[in-house]
Design an enzyme around this catalytic site. Structure first.
Site, PDB file in Angstrom:
ATOM      1  CB  ALA A  72      -0.969  -0.091   1.215  1.00  9.83           C
ATOM      2  CE  LYS A  76       0.090   7.775   0.059  1.00 10.58           C
ATOM      3  NZ  LYS A  76      -0.089   7.201   1.376  1.00 10.58           N
ATOM      4  CG  ASN A 121       6.118   7.758   4.084  1.00  9.26           C
ATOM      5  OD1 ASN A 121       5.180   8.341   4.252  1.00  9.26           O
ATOM      6  ND2 ASN A 121       6.421   6.473   4.380  1.00  9.26           N
ATOM      7  N   GLY A 124       1.095  11.228   5.553  1.00 11.58           N
ATOM      8  CA  GLY A 124       0.015  11.370   6.272  1.00 11.58           C
ATOM      9  C   GLY A 124      -1.499  11.002   5.450  1.00 11.58           C
ATOM     10  CG  PHE A 125      -3.537   7.978   6.052  1.00  8.13           C
ATOM     11  CD1 PHE A 125      -2.407   6.984   5.640  1.00  8.13           C
ATOM     12  CD2 PHE A 125      -4.220   7.696   7.194  1.00  8.13           C
ATOM     13  CE1 PHE A 125      -2.259   5.902   6.526  1.00  8.13           C
ATOM     14  CE2 PHE A 125      -4.111   6.378   7.743  1.00  8.13           C
ATOM     15  CZ  PHE A 125      -3.017   5.542   7.647  1.00  8.13           C
ATOM     16  CB  SER A 189       0.310   5.130   9.081  1.00 13.10           C
ATOM     17  OG  SER A 189       1.146   6.259   8.745  1.00 13.10           O
ATOM     18  CG  ASN A 191       3.989   9.343   8.354  1.00 12.35           C
ATOM     19  OD1 ASN A 191       4.816   9.787   9.377  1.00 12.35           O
ATOM     20  ND2 ASN A 191       4.193   8.578   7.533  1.00 12.35           N
ATOM     21  CB  THR A 192      -2.790   9.388  10.894  1.00 11.83           C
ATOM     22  OG1 THR A 192      -2.496   9.141   9.432  1.00 11.83           O
ATOM     23  CG2 THR A 192      -3.991   9.876  11.617  1.00 11.83           C
ATOM     24  CE  LYS A 225       1.539  -1.927   5.672  1.00 10.91           C
ATOM     25  NZ  LYS A 225       1.755  -1.216   4.451  1.00 10.91           N
ATOM     26  CG  ASN A 254       2.635   1.050   7.969  1.00 14.01           C
ATOM     27  OD1 ASN A 254       3.536   2.003   7.355  1.00 14.01           O
ATOM     28  ND2 ASN A 254       1.505   1.255   8.149  1.00 14.01           N
ATOM     29  N   GLY A 299      11.354  -4.219   3.862  1.00 15.95           N
ATOM     30  CA  GLY A 299      12.781  -4.267   3.976  1.00 15.95           C
ATOM     31  C   GLY A 299      12.834  -5.668   2.932  1.00 15.95           C
TER      32      GLY A 299
END
Ligand SMILES: Cc1cc2nc3c(=O)[nH]c(=O)nc-3n(C[C@H](O)[C@H](O)[C@H](O)COP(=O)(O)O)c2cc1C
Length: 371
Positions: A72, A76, A121, A124-125, A189, A191-192, A225, A254, A299
């Site tokens: 993913a 997106k 990265n 942030g979706f 994630s 990033n949220t 995930k 993730n 990885g």
């Protein structure tokens, strides 16, 4: 001689990563035929190896014709499914999709760590929302999926409070489940803000409880995930909950947080050890457990990584960062090496090889180099 992706990369890596990403996605969206011609021509010399079904593996979401899928975050908004499924990927996961469109974090938010074949990265979706992606998926003709499972990864909007997050997942499930081969709940994630709080058994329980009715109305294989930073003490609870709720499997992992590298999530080679360790712990706990499968991601860049996964009891994997660094050639290299292994050990199919994996050497025999 450099292949088309190496030539593309030479120019592309001189430009800001997100600008390249966006231009590439638009190019693949509007001109998939052209891109297919270029990359299929490159793959043509391997077509004998690639386009028979000796690599097929059965999963809960249907057969993966090849054990490597696309993770993913690359497509997106589901704009390039036709192109990505035309490559030898075994499956393609779009998203993360949120219920409402959202812009994501301020730019710059995507960085190459070239020396380490890694990425940082903090996107942030950023996405055009689930309805826009649904339109893309609905426009796809069956042939444009090339017989591959296509899944959607779903997440909560940044401004949805945590206690309302289960409704986001419920809405997303209801909208998308009839149109995809599987769904992945993303609670991992970095990033949220606070999203990873939903990865605790308590947070996940609220989400899974909210999905009971919609799942009954429209069954669709559902995955969760996980982050590589989840404390091992939480893993037991998450697996228990996943079994209780008949989750198809776990996607691990993730990106990871490495503050010394900057704000965001690290992927690629720098993530490999952490991600590998998380998968080892999961597969250890899944031994003897019926029904829960693992999609390995984090990885992974070679057949040797895949071999380790198989030795531990896993079957299929996804890639993101290695694909950015190597392009479609990565898939052809996997195919050639796997084909060599089938011949070396006298197996007709990958299913046969996996059934006998315990008797095979602990390390992958290397591909002989041409002299
Ligand atoms: C730029 C970028 C964006 C990503 N976006 C998402 C996302 O939207 N949803 C998600 O579940 N994972 C996302 N990921 C994580 C990848 O799917 C994958 O789990 C992670 O990169 C580890 O795999 P890799 O080492 O092969 O890259 C993203 C990764 C990168 C590098």
């Amino acid at each position: 001689m450099a292949g088309p992706y190496q030539l593309f990369k030479k120019a592309a890596f001189k430009i800001d990563p997100e600008t390249v990403h966006n231009l590439t996605i638009e190019g693949l969206h509007y001109f998939p035929g052209l891109a297919k011609q270029v990359f299929h021509f490159v793959g043509k010399q391997h077509s004998e190896i690639l386009f028979n079904n000796r690599f097929a593996l059965e999963t809960k979401m249907g057969p993966w014709p090849f054990p490597i899928g696309l993770a993913a975050g690359l497509d997106k908004d589901a704009k390039c499914v036709d192109f990505f499924t035309s490559l030898p990927f075994g499956a393609v996961e779009v998203g993360t999709l949120t219920w409402r469109p959202q812009p994501g974090n301020p730019r710059p938010r995507l960085f190459r760590l070239e020396a380490e074949e890694s990425l940082l990265n903090r996107m942030g979706f950023n996405n055009a929302g689930a309805e826009a992606a649904l339109r893309q998926l609905q426009n796809l003709k069956i042939a444009q999926k090339h017989g591959k499972p296509v899944g959607a990864n779903i997440g909560k909007n940044k401004d949805t409070p945590l206690d309302k997050a289960p409704f986001d997942y419920q809405n997303l499930y209801r909208l998308l489940a009839p149109h995809v081969d599987y769904l992945t709940i993303n609670v991992s994630s970095p990033n949220t803000p606070n999203l990873r709080q939903l990865e605790s058994s308590e947070g996940l329980k609220h989400i899974l409880d909210a999905l009971v009715d919609v799942r009954r109305q429209c069954p669709c294989p559902l995955y969760i995930k996980l982050s590589p930073d989840l404390p091992p003490s939480e893993l037991e609870g998450v697996i228990g909950l996943a079994m209780e709720h008949r989750i198809a499997g776990l996607v691990a992992t993730n990106t990871t947080i490495m503050r010394e590298r900057g704000e965001g999530g690290i992927s690629g080679k720098l993530l490999a050890n952490k991600s590998f360790e998380m998968r080892r712990q999961i597969l250890e706990r899944l031994k003897g457990v019926q029904g829960l499968e693992l999609i390995a991601v984090g990885g992974i860049s070679s057949v040797s990584d895949l071999w380790h996964l198989w030795k531990q009891g896993g079957r299929v994997a996804q890639v993101y960062t290695a694909f950015i660094y190597h392009g479609p050639k990565l898939l052809y290299d996997f195919a050639i090496h796997l084909d060599f292994l089938l011949q070396a050990f006298h197996f007709k199919t990958l299913e046969d090889l996996l059934r006998n994996i315990e008797q095979l050497p602990p390390e992958t025999p290397a591909l002989p180099t041409l002299s």
